[in-house]
Design an enzyme around this catalytic site. Structure first.
Site, short mmCIF file in Angstrom:
data_model
loop_
_atom_site.label_atom_id
_atom_site.label_comp_id
_atom_site.label_asym_id
_atom_site.label_seq_id
_atom_site.Cartn_x
_atom_site.Cartn_y
_atom_site.Cartn_z
N CYS A 155 0.82 -1.22 0.00
CA CYS A 155 0.00 0.00 0.00
C CYS A 155 0.85 1.26 0.00
O CYS A 155 0.33 2.38 -0.07
CB CYS A 155 -0.90 0.00 1.23
SG CYS A 155 0.03 -0.17 2.77
N ASP A 274 42.41 -26.44 11.07
CA ASP A 274 43.25 -27.06 12.09
C ASP A 274 44.35 -26.12 12.59
O ASP A 274 44.78 -26.22 13.72
CB ASP A 274 43.91 -28.33 11.52
CG ASP A 274 42.89 -29.43 11.32
OD1 ASP A 274 41.94 -29.49 12.14
OD2 ASP A 274 43.03 -30.22 10.36
N LYS A 284 48.06 -5.74 3.18
CA LYS A 284 48.34 -6.83 2.26
C LYS A 284 49.80 -6.80 1.85
O LYS A 284 50.17 -6.07 0.92
CB LYS A 284 47.44 -6.71 1.03
CG LYS A 284 47.61 -7.88 0.09
CD LYS A 284 47.16 -7.60 -1.31
CE LYS A 284 47.64 -8.72 -2.23
NZ LYS A 284 48.10 -8.27 -3.50
N LYS A 332 37.82 -40.18 18.76
CA LYS A 332 37.68 -38.71 18.82
C LYS A 332 36.65 -38.31 19.87
O LYS A 332 36.81 -37.33 20.58
CB LYS A 332 37.23 -38.21 17.45
CG LYS A 332 38.07 -37.06 16.92
CD LYS A 332 37.68 -36.70 15.51
CE LYS A 332 38.88 -36.76 14.58
NZ LYS A 332 38.57 -36.36 13.21
N LYS A 336 37.69 -35.96 22.95
CA LYS A 336 37.14 -34.61 23.10
C LYS A 336 36.13 -34.52 24.24
O LYS A 336 35.84 -33.44 24.72
CB LYS A 336 36.50 -34.15 21.79
CG LYS A 336 37.51 -34.14 20.63
CD LYS A 336 37.09 -33.26 19.49
CE LYS A 336 38.08 -33.38 18.33
NZ LYS A 336 38.16 -32.18 17.51
#
Ligand code: CTP
Length: 388
Positions: A155, A274, A284, A332, A336
């Site tokens: 609208c 990792d 840079k 694992k 963990k």
């Protein structure tokens, strides 16, 4: 999750019916079985034939037909859920009062299945206490609501009133269909890859797309959980989740420790790099010839959460293994400190589909190759059954 589900759309008279039709088409492509009811006002915007062509389901308009005196009962019993999109202020008022003077309203009154309401209207009509009272009554009766979003309305006025987008509608529908096995639970999920900076433009990363993490977040939200998604690089923003951008392993670790405290479930689906460069140069630096890049291991986000003092009740990890999947995943899991692992092969990375195994201390369940959304749903169902 939507494949073979019988969904009845109710289209009422707003211009958003055009967008609702696109949602129907998307769900049809996923295998949902659809039918629709158009109110008389809805047919002023779109012809029922458009639905039949786009969504390959029957469209209905009339309560009074010689060949079938009970179309409302038949449709109400056929459907597993009813989605009213758009739901106009007028139609919400009708439902709140239990009026049943057309096929759409009569079907909803006769239904014993969950109803999803997706209001769309002018912002002032939405904010009007009459509309809000009606919606509150419908919510109290168990209707699911996909709230309208804000924006420039058809609208020309601004404010809340836009039909919820496909993702938000999907979450509302999944909550309606799933019985919300994770209602009241807080679930934190990591997804996507991390990007460890070498300098201002170069990063070390991997090929993960973040699709699995986002699909898990969507599934948890569809099961009624409060979801926090820790979003690695490249991961989509899942509907129904609070999204926190965590582009590096360290950012993800910090956010995970904060968000997981007090959570019921933690799922680590992110492909965390990792290693990270010891030094992230500013700016840079120009490219040099061959040189050695010094790397250090990144923090282990999953282990940090699984070993925190007041850890979530259920902690799930993903073990990406190219061989000896189950044995390595179990090793694992123990190392963990998590409760279960999904052992998955590297082919899943970046793919549309996934296959793997749900691995626990004393149980294994094979999950054959399937679309990631379906895979994520199966996984979250296992999770939900562990924290009930
Ligand atoms: N993970 C994590 N933080 C890391 C590395 C991994 O949270 N720094 C999580 C992943 O999200 C996944 C699980 O740990 O849930 C296992 O990830 P995976 O890449 O299979 O194992 P790694 O710990 O990286 O061990 P490896 O590369 O030696 O197999």
């Amino acid at each position: 999750m939507l494949a073979k589900r019988r969904i009845l759309f109710v289209f009422t008279g707003g211009v958003a019916v055009v967008r609702a039709m696109e949602v129907a088409r998307t769900w049809r492509k996923e295998g949902a079985e659809l039918q629709a009811i158009f109110t008389a006002a809805a047919t002023r915007f779109v012809q029922p034939l458009a639905f039949e062509a786009l969504a390959e389901g029957k469209a209905h308009t009339d309560l009074w037909r010689a060949e079938d005196p009970f179309p409302h009962i038949r449709l109400a019993r056929w459907a597993e859920a009813i989605v009213v999109a758009p739901a106009t202020a007028d139609f919400l008022a009708k439902l709140a009062l239990g009026i049943a003077d057309d096929l759409a309203a009569a079907t909803i009154l006769a239904a014993r299945v969950p109803i999803v309401l997706a209001p769309a209207m002018n912002a002032a009509m939405w904010e009007n206490p009459a509309t809000q009272d009606n919606l509150a009554r419908l919510r109290a009766r168990g209707c699911f609501v996909a709230l309208p979003s804000k924006g420039l309305l058809a609208c020309g006025e601004e404010g809340p009133g836009h039909l919820a987008d496909e993702g938000a509608l999907r979450i509302a529908l999944l909550r309606a269909l799933s019985g919300e096995p994770l209602a009241g639970k807080r679930v934190v999920i990591t997804g996507g890859r991390t990007e460890e900076p070498m300098d201002a433009v170069r990063v070390i990363t991997n090929r993960a797309s973040g699709r699995m993490g986002a699909a898990l977040a969507e599934a948890a939200a569809g099961m009624g959980a409060e979801v926090v998604f820790l979003q690695g690089a490249g991961a989509p923003s899942p509907a129904g989740a609070r999204v926190i951008a965590t582009p590096t392993a360290e950012a993800m670790r910090q956010a995970a420790l904060q968000e997981a405290s007090g959570a019921d479930v933690f799922v680590a689906a992110a492909a965390v790099a990792d290693h990270r460069p010891v030094v992230a140069h500013a700016g840079k630096p120009p490219k040099r010839g061959a040189h050695v890049l010094a790397l250090v291991p990144t923090p282990d986000v999953l282990a940090a959460v699984a070993q925190m003092p007041k850890r979530p009740r259920f902690v799930l990890g993903f073990a990406l293994e190219s061989e000896a999947h189950l044995a390595r995943a179990r090793e694992k899991m123990k190392r963990k400190g998590c409760d279960a692992m999904i052992a998955n092969p590297p082919e899943n990375l970046g793919a549309e589909e996934a296959a793997g195994w749900w691995v626990e201390e004393d149980a294994v369940r094979e999950l054959p190759r399937m679309p990631k959304r379906r895979f994520a749903w199966e996984v979250m169902q296992e999770v939900a059954s562990r924290v009930r």
